[in-house]
Write a protein that holds these residues in place. Structure first.
Motif, PDB file in Angstrom:
ATOM      1  N   PHE A 108      -2.558 -35.897 -19.904  1.00  0.00           N
ATOM      2  CA  PHE A 108      -3.489 -35.100 -19.102  1.00  0.00           C
ATOM      3  C   PHE A 108      -4.766 -34.708 -19.855  1.00  0.00           C
ATOM      4  O   PHE A 108      -4.788 -34.543 -21.061  1.00  0.00           O
ATOM      5  CB  PHE A 108      -2.804 -33.838 -18.541  1.00  0.00           C
ATOM      6  CG  PHE A 108      -1.499 -34.120 -17.871  1.00  0.00           C
ATOM      7  CD1 PHE A 108      -1.452 -34.822 -16.685  1.00  0.00           C
ATOM      8  CD2 PHE A 108      -0.306 -33.713 -18.449  1.00  0.00           C
ATOM      9  CE1 PHE A 108      -0.248 -35.104 -16.067  1.00  0.00           C
ATOM     10  CE2 PHE A 108       0.908 -33.987 -17.841  1.00  0.00           C
ATOM     11  CZ  PHE A 108       0.927 -34.686 -16.650  1.00  0.00           C
ATOM     12  N   ALA A 109      -5.806 -34.584 -19.069  1.00  0.00           N
ATOM     13  CA  ALA A 109      -7.110 -34.156 -19.577  1.00  0.00           C
ATOM     14  C   ALA A 109      -7.155 -32.637 -19.707  1.00  0.00           C
ATOM     15  O   ALA A 109      -6.475 -31.916 -18.985  1.00  0.00           O
ATOM     16  CB  ALA A 109      -8.213 -34.631 -18.632  1.00  0.00           C
ATOM     17  N   ALA A 110      -7.977 -32.178 -20.642  1.00  0.00           N
ATOM     18  CA  ALA A 110      -8.236 -30.746 -20.803  1.00  0.00           C
ATOM     19  C   ALA A 110      -9.580 -30.594 -21.492  1.00  0.00           C
ATOM     20  O   ALA A 110     -10.035 -31.497 -22.205  1.00  0.00           O
ATOM     21  CB  ALA A 110      -7.128 -30.067 -21.606  1.00  0.00           C
ATOM     22  N   LEU A 111     -10.225 -29.460 -21.289  1.00  0.00           N
ATOM     23  CA  LEU A 111     -11.552 -29.251 -21.850  1.00  0.00           C
ATOM     24  C   LEU A 111     -11.500 -29.102 -23.366  1.00  0.00           C
ATOM     25  O   LEU A 111     -10.589 -28.485 -23.919  1.00  0.00           O
ATOM     26  CB  LEU A 111     -12.192 -28.006 -21.241  1.00  0.00           C
ATOM     27  CG  LEU A 111     -12.488 -28.056 -19.740  1.00  0.00           C
ATOM     28  CD1 LEU A 111     -13.194 -26.779 -19.304  1.00  0.00           C
ATOM     29  CD2 LEU A 111     -13.303 -29.279 -19.361  1.00  0.00           C
TER      30      LEU A 111
ATOM     31  N   ASN B  12      -3.443 -26.737 -15.672  1.00  0.00           N
ATOM     32  CA  ASN B  12      -2.682 -26.766 -16.921  1.00  0.00           C
ATOM     33  C   ASN B  12      -2.506 -25.351 -17.466  1.00  0.00           C
ATOM     34  O   ASN B  12      -2.904 -24.377 -16.836  1.00  0.00           O
ATOM     35  CB  ASN B  12      -3.353 -27.693 -17.942  1.00  0.00           C
ATOM     36  CG  ASN B  12      -4.771 -27.275 -18.290  1.00  0.00           C
ATOM     37  OD1 ASN B  12      -5.153 -26.121 -18.130  1.00  0.00           O
ATOM     38  ND2 ASN B  12      -5.567 -28.226 -18.760  1.00  0.00           N
ATOM     39  N   ALA B  13      -1.947 -25.236 -18.664  1.00  0.00           N
ATOM     40  CA  ALA B  13      -1.519 -23.932 -19.169  1.00  0.00           C
ATOM     41  C   ALA B  13      -2.607 -23.148 -19.874  1.00  0.00           C
ATOM     42  O   ALA B  13      -2.398 -21.964 -20.167  1.00  0.00           O
ATOM     43  CB  ALA B  13      -0.331 -24.109 -20.115  1.00  0.00           C
ATOM     44  N   ALA B  14      -3.772 -23.749 -20.159  1.00  0.00           N
ATOM     45  CA  ALA B  14      -4.770 -23.012 -20.936  1.00  0.00           C
ATOM     46  C   ALA B  14      -6.204 -23.352 -20.576  1.00  0.00           C
ATOM     47  O   ALA B  14      -7.123 -22.825 -21.204  1.00  0.00           O
ATOM     48  CB  ALA B  14      -4.554 -23.245 -22.425  1.00  0.00           C
ATOM     49  N   VAL B  15      -6.446 -24.239 -19.627  1.00  0.00           N
ATOM     50  CA  VAL B  15      -7.758 -24.783 -19.280  1.00  0.00           C
ATOM     51  C   VAL B  15      -8.268 -25.696 -20.393  1.00  0.00           C
ATOM     52  O   VAL B  15      -8.666 -26.834 -20.156  1.00  0.00           O
ATOM     53  CB  VAL B  15      -8.807 -23.689 -18.964  1.00  0.00           C
ATOM     54  CG1 VAL B  15     -10.137 -24.333 -18.552  1.00  0.00           C
ATOM     55  CG2 VAL B  15      -8.315 -22.766 -17.849  1.00  0.00           C
TER      56      VAL B  15
ATOM     57  N   GLU C  85      -5.155 -20.301 -14.792  1.00  0.00           N
ATOM     58  CA  GLU C  85      -4.277 -21.288 -15.419  1.00  0.00           C
ATOM     59  C   GLU C  85      -3.055 -21.556 -14.557  1.00  0.00           C
ATOM     60  O   GLU C  85      -2.598 -20.687 -13.805  1.00  0.00           O
ATOM     61  CB  GLU C  85      -3.844 -20.788 -16.805  1.00  0.00           C
ATOM     62  CG  GLU C  85      -5.020 -20.576 -17.742  1.00  0.00           C
ATOM     63  CD  GLU C  85      -4.720 -19.720 -18.954  1.00  0.00           C
ATOM     64  OE1 GLU C  85      -5.565 -19.689 -19.877  1.00  0.00           O
ATOM     65  OE2 GLU C  85      -3.648 -19.067 -18.989  1.00  0.00           O
ATOM     66  N   LEU C  86      -2.545 -22.780 -14.655  1.00  0.00           N
ATOM     67  CA  LEU C  86      -1.342 -23.207 -13.941  1.00  0.00           C
ATOM     68  C   LEU C  86      -1.480 -23.092 -12.424  1.00  0.00           C
ATOM     69  O   LEU C  86      -0.537 -22.750 -11.722  1.00  0.00           O
ATOM     70  CB  LEU C  86      -0.109 -22.420 -14.427  1.00  0.00           C
ATOM     71  CG  LEU C  86       0.333 -22.718 -15.870  1.00  0.00           C
ATOM     72  CD1 LEU C  86       1.405 -21.738 -16.318  1.00  0.00           C
ATOM     73  CD2 LEU C  86       0.847 -24.156 -16.006  1.00  0.00           C
TER      74      LEU C  86
END
Length: 352
Positions: free
Chosen positions: A249-252, A275-278, A310-311
């Motif tokens: 998965f992608a995340a910033l 996701n869990a934290a951005v 988040e989430l």
């Protein structure tokens, strides 16, 4: 002693921050940009009256693998004397009564599942007075031990018991709740562009996706980032596969300077992800020997007053928006109006 304004709370503000721009005692940050005009822009996106629930079930992800400090919710009956107040026949107390009562209580970590981070969720050590003495501080110069209180007071180099009960006396989630948190949401579908491969999304990658999907973010918008993590968590049915989650998965990329500049200049009120934290954690190594472990949390919560969600459950909405050639919608997402809390579960609703 509680200081009443920024003049007495701080003499210098962090780089890239907007402290004081919305007033010396502001506790809302960029929520000030969610004006009546922005609410109307969100309402104008409603064309079909269809609604999407953007929250995961409150017992998702399941267990404590994602965060060992956050326990899944536990529901229990309230008590009627020494008996559980669940399917309780009032005829037990009065034979003339027909009622059967059910009443329960929940014990839950406020940031276990779909959630908002308040501006009191994460602060930093910072030299507020410009005297070479860092202090534990939060958005707009509010202080640990005075405005956000834990059971232990770490000020002055000594640890001692706090004089007041723990909680956010400033910047608590109730300030956010009182605004209603309703306006225009904008979807950026990272999964549609990158699939479920793990990728740290910096400015270049974000612009690539936004250009491909013709997404425009304006000041006062709430930005949603769909990665597909929500679908995976639902598939895992309460037993998170941490190897898959850590490697997909992608995340910033919170250390990408151009991405940080874009967040500063965009005027976005909130960054929201499934996701869990951005942001991607653990973050890339920092260039200095003292740094924020969560660089995007530092920028957003501590410096800019940008809220983090988040989430969230974004995939169903993202797929519908794509199928209908759209990326904007009305978003309604107030947290619990729970005074003193630093985060909150939320049941967001998108209307299209």
């Amino acid at each position: 002693m509680t200081r009443s304004n920024s003049t007495s709370r701080w003499n210098q503000r962090p780089e890239d921050s907007n402290w004081g721009d919305f007033g010396p005692d502001d506790q809302l940050g960029r929520l000030n940009l969610l004006t009546p005009a922005k609410v109307l822009q969100g309402v104008q996106e409603v064309r079909e009256g269809r609604v999407f629930c953007l929250s995961l079930p409150l017992d998702c992800p399941g267990g404590t693998a994602l965060n060992p400090r956050r326990q899944p919710p536990r529901i229990e009956p309230t008590r009627r004397g020494d008996r559980a107040n669940m399917t309780y026949p009032l005829s037990r107390d009065n034979p003339h009564l027909l009622d059967v009562i059910c009443d329960d209580t929940a014990h839950l970590a406020l940031q276990y599942s779909t959630q908002w981070d308040s501006l009191a969720h994460m602060g930093q050590w910072f030299d507020l007075m410009g005297e070479g003495v860092p202090e534990m501080a939060f958005y707009n110069g509010f202080r640990a031990g005075e405005d956000i209180v834990g059971p232990i007071d770490y000020r002055g180099g000594d640890e001692c018991a706090a004089e007041r009960p723990s909680g956010a006396y400033r910047l608590g989630i109730e300030n956010m709740a009182a605004t209603g948190v309703q306006g225009r949401g904008v979807m950026i579908d990272l999964k549609r562009h990158f699939g479920t491969t793990q990728i740290a999304v910096g400015y270049a990658e974000l612009m690539e996706v936004m250009d491909a999907q013709q997404v425009v973010v304006e000041a006062g918008d709430m930005v949603c980032l769909r990665t597909g993590t929500d679908e995976a968590l639902l598939e895992m049915a309460g037993v998170p596969d941490m190897a898959r989650l850590r490697n997909s998965f992608a995340a910033l990329d919170g250390r990408d300077e151009k991405l940080r500049d874009w967040i500063i200049e965009s005027g976005a009120v909130a960054l929201i992800a499934d996701n869990a934290a951005v942001e991607m954690l653990p973050a890339r190594p920092a260039a200095s020997d003292r740094y924020a472990s969560h660089p995007l949390h530092d920028l957003c919560l501590f410096r800019l007053g940008v809220y983090l969600g988040e989430l969230w459950h974004l995939s169903e909405l993202a797929d519908w928006l794509h199928a209908n050639g759209r990326n904007r919608f009305l978003l309604t997402a107030p947290p619990l109006r729970l005074p003193g809390a630093v985060g909150s579960p939320v049941t967001p609703v998108a209307t299209v």
